[in-house]
Write an enzyme that holds these catalytic residues in place. Sequence first.
Site, PDB file in Angstrom:
ATOM      1  N   LYS A 106       1.777 -13.139  51.210  1.00  0.00           N
ATOM      2  CA  LYS A 106       1.173 -13.697  49.996  1.00  0.00           C
ATOM      3  C   LYS A 106      -0.092 -12.931  49.608  1.00  0.00           C
ATOM      4  O   LYS A 106      -0.488 -12.919  48.438  1.00  0.00           O
ATOM      5  CB  LYS A 106       0.893 -15.193  50.178  1.00  0.00           C
ATOM      6  CG  LYS A 106      -0.015 -15.548  51.347  1.00  0.00           C
ATOM      7  CD  LYS A 106      -1.484 -15.516  51.035  1.00  0.00           C
ATOM      8  CE  LYS A 106      -2.310 -15.706  52.289  1.00  0.00           C
ATOM      9  NZ  LYS A 106      -3.759 -15.635  52.043  1.00  0.00           N
ATOM     10  N   ASN A 143      -8.695 -11.046  48.503  1.00  0.00           N
ATOM     11  CA  ASN A 143      -7.595 -10.230  47.993  1.00  0.00           C
ATOM     12  C   ASN A 143      -7.600 -10.235  46.466  1.00  0.00           C
ATOM     13  O   ASN A 143      -7.480  -9.197  45.824  1.00  0.00           O
ATOM     14  CB  ASN A 143      -6.259 -10.768  48.518  1.00  0.00           C
ATOM     15  CG  ASN A 143      -6.098 -10.546  50.007  1.00  0.00           C
ATOM     16  OD1 ASN A 143      -5.803  -9.445  50.447  1.00  0.00           O
ATOM     17  ND2 ASN A 143      -6.313 -11.588  50.792  1.00  0.00           N
ATOM     18  N   ASP A 169       0.164 -21.387  50.140  1.00  0.00           N
ATOM     19  CA  ASP A 169      -0.824 -20.335  50.388  1.00  0.00           C
ATOM     20  C   ASP A 169      -0.858 -19.333  49.242  1.00  0.00           C
ATOM     21  O   ASP A 169      -1.912 -18.790  48.890  1.00  0.00           O
ATOM     22  CB  ASP A 169      -0.490 -19.632  51.706  1.00  0.00           C
ATOM     23  CG  ASP A 169      -1.739 -19.139  52.427  1.00  0.00           C
ATOM     24  OD1 ASP A 169      -2.840 -19.229  51.859  1.00  0.00           O
ATOM     25  OD2 ASP A 169      -1.607 -18.672  53.582  1.00  0.00           O
ATOM     26  N   SER A 184      -5.819 -22.280  52.676  1.00  0.00           N
ATOM     27  CA  SER A 184      -7.126 -22.699  53.208  1.00  0.00           C
ATOM     28  C   SER A 184      -8.168 -21.609  53.027  1.00  0.00           C
ATOM     29  O   SER A 184      -7.954 -20.470  53.432  1.00  0.00           O
ATOM     30  CB  SER A 184      -6.998 -23.017  54.697  1.00  0.00           C
ATOM     31  OG  SER A 184      -6.318 -21.969  55.386  1.00  0.00           O
ATOM     32  N   SER A 188     -15.982 -15.885  58.960  1.00  0.00           N
ATOM     33  CA  SER A 188     -15.945 -17.125  58.188  1.00  0.00           C
ATOM     34  C   SER A 188     -14.878 -18.092  58.688  1.00  0.00           C
ATOM     35  O   SER A 188     -15.142 -19.282  58.889  1.00  0.00           O
ATOM     36  CB  SER A 188     -15.726 -16.809  56.706  1.00  0.00           C
ATOM     37  OG  SER A 188     -14.544 -16.053  56.510  1.00  0.00           O
ATOM     38  N   GLU A 218      -6.892  -8.066  53.614  1.00  0.00           N
ATOM     39  CA  GLU A 218      -5.625  -7.987  54.347  1.00  0.00           C
ATOM     40  C   GLU A 218      -4.474  -7.505  53.478  1.00  0.00           C
ATOM     41  O   GLU A 218      -3.550  -6.855  53.955  1.00  0.00           O
ATOM     42  CB  GLU A 218      -5.284  -9.352  54.955  1.00  0.00           C
ATOM     43  CG  GLU A 218      -6.167  -9.774  56.127  1.00  0.00           C
ATOM     44  CD  GLU A 218      -5.782  -9.104  57.442  1.00  0.00           C
ATOM     45  OE1 GLU A 218      -5.001  -8.126  57.416  1.00  0.00           O
ATOM     46  OE2 GLU A 218      -6.270  -9.564  58.490  1.00  0.00           O
ATOM     47  N   VAL A 276     -12.667  -7.380  55.325  1.00  0.00           N
ATOM     48  CA  VAL A 276     -11.307  -6.847  55.364  1.00  0.00           C
ATOM     49  C   VAL A 276     -10.457  -7.495  54.279  1.00  0.00           C
ATOM     50  O   VAL A 276     -10.435  -8.720  54.134  1.00  0.00           O
ATOM     51  CB  VAL A 276     -10.666  -7.092  56.742  1.00  0.00           C
ATOM     52  CG1 VAL A 276      -9.192  -6.685  56.726  1.00  0.00           C
ATOM     53  CG2 VAL A 276     -11.405  -6.313  57.814  1.00  0.00           C
TER      54      VAL A 276
END
Length: 339
Positions: free
Chosen positions: A188, A253, A241, A135, A10, A278, A276
């Site tokens: 973050k 997340n 962020d 973003s 993406s 992160e 994934v």
Amino acid sequence: MKVSFIGAGSWGTALSIVVADNGHEVKIWDINPEHIEAMKTTRRNDKYLGGVVIPDNIEPTSDIEYCLAGADVLVIAVASQAYRSVMESHGAYMDDKTIIVNVAKGIENGSLLRISEVIAEFKPNNPFVCLSGPSHAEEVSHRLPTTLVSASTSKEVAECIQDLFSTDYLRVYTNPDVVGVELGGALKNIIALAAGITDGMGFGDNAKAALMTRGIREITRLGIKLGAKVDTFTGLSGVGDLIVTCTSMHSRNRRCGIMIGEGLSRKEAEEKVGMVVEGIYATKAAYDLSKKLGVEMPIVDELYAVLYEEADAKQAVKNLMLRARKHEMEEVTKETIWE
């Protein structure tokens, strides 16, 4: 300019569209040849960005050597834990003059290296930029207003990438603090995962506000220990962020955290997200770094226990609430608080 992308997920696809909008020649490669073939045929990336049309000046390719040949800029858009594999497999095709841009947000588990440090092991002479900030790929691909940070030790290189990605819907700032920008982006995700867990347990806005505020404090403490600048964490790659990742359902997340808060195991939630997460890897890296460097990170400690030791999430929140009482400003500034 000739711009190449490794990773047609993406974020890689969304950023390739930005560069294409600016009229540059773009090639994009992915480890999955069937995915690349579908992008060629349909001029879309329905697997990751449904409904988004790929501009004609983006060339999907399954030939990595062809993709990297003659590139002025190489954007690597893969999961943070895959960077070493990418460099081992494809580093030989990268010209030493090519600007390498990292857009992943993570720390390598085991080595505890930032992405710039992993890349430097293989390509120490290449100019490097970390492109980060608040973003979501979904919004950028639909050309919604967004801001990013181009971080490099070279002002000229940072400004080159700033120019490359700046459009009427994407504004890019520069920052010399590569350490801080990389850490802000990586850490973050931990707080966003924790924020999702509190959402899943039905806690309110008060809890999330506290978590985000104290979370950026922990991030800053670790960042300073590693040589980052305090101001970076109040900027786009820090607070900015953090806000977007903790509050949006675009955030994998946060979504993963919500499912864990609702009772799913870490692995079950990760499988349901389908991409994934992160923050799961960043939590382990931050936990290990905090112990190695002697930095107090109570939120990280409790989240690590939930994710890796099957601790109860509600008890983890109680543990945080019942910690020894402190002055709010004491940990980061080290200034005299009371005369």
